[in-house]
Design a protein around this motif. Structure first.
Motif, PDB file in Angstrom:
ATOM      1  N   SER A 279      22.797  -1.465   9.729  1.00 36.19           N
ATOM      2  CA  SER A 279      24.047  -2.205   8.906  1.00 36.19           C
ATOM      3  C   SER A 279      24.601  -3.448   9.820  1.00 36.19           C
ATOM      4  CB  SER A 279      25.138  -1.304   8.479  1.00 36.19           C
ATOM      5  OG  SER A 279      24.653  -0.296   7.654  1.00 36.19           O
TER       6      SER A 279
ATOM      7  N   PRO B 241      22.395  -4.424   1.991  1.00 38.02           N
ATOM      8  CA  PRO B 241      22.732  -4.452   3.370  1.00 38.02           C
ATOM      9  C   PRO B 241      23.429  -3.122   3.858  1.00 38.02           C
ATOM     10  CG  PRO B 241      24.074  -5.645   2.176  1.00 38.02           C
ATOM     11  CD  PRO B 241      23.192  -5.209   1.440  1.00 38.02           C
TER      12      PRO B 241
ATOM     13  N   SER C  24      16.491  -5.193  10.705  1.00 38.94           N
ATOM     14  CA  SER C  24      17.257  -4.034  10.067  1.00 38.94           C
ATOM     15  C   SER C  24      16.365  -3.139   9.411  1.00 38.94           C
ATOM     16  CB  SER C  24      18.112  -4.848   9.025  1.00 38.94           C
ATOM     17  OG  SER C  24      17.337  -5.346   7.985  1.00 38.94           O
TER      18      SER C  24
ATOM     19  N   HIS D 258      22.188  -6.425   9.539  1.00 34.74           N
ATOM     20  CA  HIS D 258      22.402  -6.880   8.152  1.00 34.74           C
ATOM     21  C   HIS D 258      23.735  -7.902   8.390  1.00 34.74           C
ATOM     22  CE1 HIS D 258      19.397  -5.812   5.280  1.00 34.74           C
ATOM     23  NE2 HIS D 258      19.712  -4.333   5.690  1.00 34.74           N
TER      24      HIS D 258
END
Length: 192
Positions: free
Chosen positions: A125, A118, A170, A128
């Motif tokens: 980020s 992550p 992501s 995540h």
């Protein structure tokens, strides 16, 4: 709209209880209140992700904003369902929308052969982090459902699909900002 909040503090929670939307008073550590807090936290981090995309160099910001706005509204509806037992606001179309968006984003991504850490760009980020909070919210809601049996299936499906959407988002965001995924290295100790 029903009641407007003209007074923010009521002092009714000072003794450690809070009111559900149906008027029932429960302890502030009630399972429903935990789940409601997790959904609220998820909605807040989605808002952070949304603001980061607006500030980034990502193209097609309008499409991202539309999806994230829909998600925030659905999470608010989900909060309403948690707050008012046996009240249904979510519709299956929300789950279907997320599935279509996952499929659309996934078309442009390379096949996943390794685990992803992550990490990455700020937007990546935050996606995540939102995914991790989403999984916690899902677990909290499952606990409520297992005790009360009155959480509708769409609510659980929404959180499950949303965590998948956030994972694919992501990856998509990381590539949109010119990066590649940060891969987990199996034998990292050998590089020390």
């Amino acid at each position: 709209m029903g009641h407007r909040l003209s007074k923010i503090y009521t002092r009714t929670g000072d003794a450690g209880t809070t009111g559900l939307g149906d008027g029932t008073r429960v302890a502030k550590d009630d399972l429903r209140i935990h789940a409601l807090g997790d959904v609220d936290e998820l909605n807040a981090i989605i808002g952070v992700l949304r603001s980061q995309i607006t500030a980034s160099q990502i193209t097609d910001k309008a499409a991202w904003d539309k999806s994230l706005s829909l998600i925030q509204h659905w999470l608010f509806d989900l909060g309403g369902e948690v707050c008012i037992p046996n009240y249904n606001l979510l519709q299956p179309i929300s789950v279907e929308y997320l599935e279509k968006e996952i499929d659309r984003m996934n078309e442009d991504l390379p096949m996943l052969k390794d685990f992803i850490l992550p990490a990455g760009s700020l937007a990546c980020s935050y996606a995540h982090q939102a995914r991790a909070v989403c999984r916690r919210a899902e677990r909290s809601l499952m606990t409520v459902q297992s005790r009360d049996q009155n959480i509708q299936a769409t609510a659980l499906q929404l959180l499950n699909r949303l965590s998948d959407w956030l994972f694919v988002a992501s990856r998509t965001l990381q590539r949109a900002e010119g990066g590649s995924e940060v891969l987990w290295q199996k034998n990292i100790n050998e590089t020390i």
